[in-house]
Design a protein around this motif. Structure first.
Motif, PDB file in Angstrom:
ATOM      1  N   VAL A   1       0.923  -1.192  -0.014  1.00  0.00           N
ATOM      2  CA  VAL A   1      -0.038  -0.066  -0.171  1.00  0.00           C
ATOM      3  C   VAL A   1       0.827   1.391  -0.005  1.00  0.00           C
ATOM      4  N   ALA A   2       2.210   1.024   0.410  1.00  0.00           N
ATOM      5  CA  ALA A   2       2.924   2.184   0.542  1.00  0.00           C
ATOM      6  C   ALA A   2       4.605   1.914   0.329  1.00  0.00           C
ATOM      7  N   PRO A   3       5.613   2.776  -0.023  1.00  0.00           N
ATOM      8  CA  PRO A   3       7.019   1.995  -0.043  1.00  0.00           C
ATOM      9  C   PRO A   3       7.237   1.319   1.384  1.00  0.00           C
ATOM     10  N   GLY A   4       7.402   0.165   1.466  1.00  0.00           N
ATOM     11  CA  GLY A   4       7.782  -0.653   2.685  1.00  0.00           C
ATOM     12  C   GLY A   4       6.782  -0.882   3.465  1.00  0.00           C
ATOM     13  N   VAL A   5       5.518  -0.785   3.064  1.00  0.00           N
ATOM     14  CA  VAL A   5       4.101  -1.241   3.938  1.00  0.00           C
ATOM     15  C   VAL A   5       3.272  -2.252   3.303  1.00  0.00           C
ATOM     16  N   ARG A   6       3.360  -3.222   3.906  1.00  0.00           N
ATOM     17  CA  ARG A   6       2.315  -4.357   3.173  1.00  0.00           C
ATOM     18  C   ARG A   6       1.263  -4.649   4.495  1.00  0.00           C
ATOM     19  N   LEU A   7       0.144  -4.966   3.707  1.00  0.00           N
ATOM     20  CA  LEU A   7      -0.970  -5.369   4.861  1.00  0.00           C
ATOM     21  C   LEU A   7      -1.521  -6.858   4.473  1.00  0.00           C
TER      22      LEU A   7
END
Length: 291
Positions: A7-13
């Motif tokens: 969902v964003a650089p370096g951010v996973r859900l």
């Protein structure tokens, strides 16, 4: 099916997609949980009833469950969590969905109704209140959380051992549940044991309590919402006590209000049948959203 969504650089859900069990499924349904809560807090019994009519998607917010813990290094805003919900739908190739939001999830759903109504078939909001208003209203603002709950929240990130953490979480659920329906400590101990097993650690999730919510004073805009929206009032809710739900329903352009007697700020086994029925009445009887 489980997968991770960037969902964003370096951010996973972490997200889970459950196919419909019934023969004539409606459009997909996205479950948006409250602050500091993993998606696995949604009871399986509720998910199963919804999945009889819909493909159901649930997910972990940032800094909960198996999703990336990023707040300490890169603080985010409430609006970022609303954008995450859309990113989850995109990852599963869902152009439009029914959205069901609890607590903070209800605030996120309101932001989606304002900014992306074309993505929402219907919305169901419960255990929540309206987005803040920038201008004073004729009526006094709805009440805030119960003082006993505020005192417990002040202890949220106190150091505790494993047994103490579970005990604190069960007590938290006891206060959230209220006295209108029976509270079974074993039921909510099992919920938290599942959350800890899913997350892989026992430390409390607290990032959302520190999150910046500037810019969400958009309550006046709710009058322009044309997506059919159901607000479910939980009369024993100590976090968003009445008349929060009523204020929200009246603020929405196409809002209606139903009440589940005795319900607090917790989905215990006694409220699952009426909650599922209310949600499904909204989703299966929906007309096309006007945007």
């Amino acid at each position: 099916m489980e997968r991770f969504v960037d969902v964003a650089p370096g951010v996973r859900l972490w997200a889970e997609d459950m196919g419909p069990a019934g023969p004539h499924p409606g459009e997909p349904l996205l479950l948006v949980m409250g602050a500091n809560s993993s998606g696995v807090v949604w009871p399986d019994a509720l998910v199963a009833q919804l999945a009889e009519h819909h493909r159901v998607i649930r997910y972990d917010h940032r800094d909960t469950g198996r999703s990336t813990a990023s707040f300490e290094d890169d603080p985010y805003h409430l609006a970022d969590l609303a954008a995450d919900a859309l990113a989850v739908l995109d990852a599963f190739d869902v152009p439009r969905a029914h959205v069901v939001g609890m607590s903070m999830g209800g605030l996120l759903a309101q932001l989606l109704l304002l900014d992306h109504p074309e993505r929402i078939v219907t919305a169901t909001l419960f255990c929540t209140g309206p987005l803040p208003f920038t201008e004073p209203q004729a009526a006094p603002p709805p009440p805030g959380p119960d003082p006993a709950l505020l005192r417990l929240w002040a202890e949220m990130d106190d150091p505790r051992d494993a047994a103490g953490e579970i005990a604190w979480r069960v007590e938290h659920w006891r206060l959230l549940n209220g006295s209108g329906t029976p509270f079974d400590p074993a039921e909510f101990r099992a919920v938290e044991e599942r959350v800890i097993a899913h997350t892989g650690r026992q430390d409390p999730a607290v990032a959302h309590a520190r999150m910046d919510s500037d810019g969400i004073e958009r309550g006046a805009e709710l009058a322009g919402v044309t997506v059919p929206t159901l607000v479910i009032e939980a009369p024993e809710d100590p976090a968003f006590p009445p008349p929060n739900s009523g204020v929200l329903a009246r603020s929405l352009g196409h809002g209606r209000l139903v009440r589940i007697p005795g319900m607090g700020h917790a989905i215990n086994r006694t409220v699952i049948p009426p909650l599922a029925a209310a949600i499904l009445t909204q989703t299966t009887g929906a007309t096309t959203a006007r945007v």
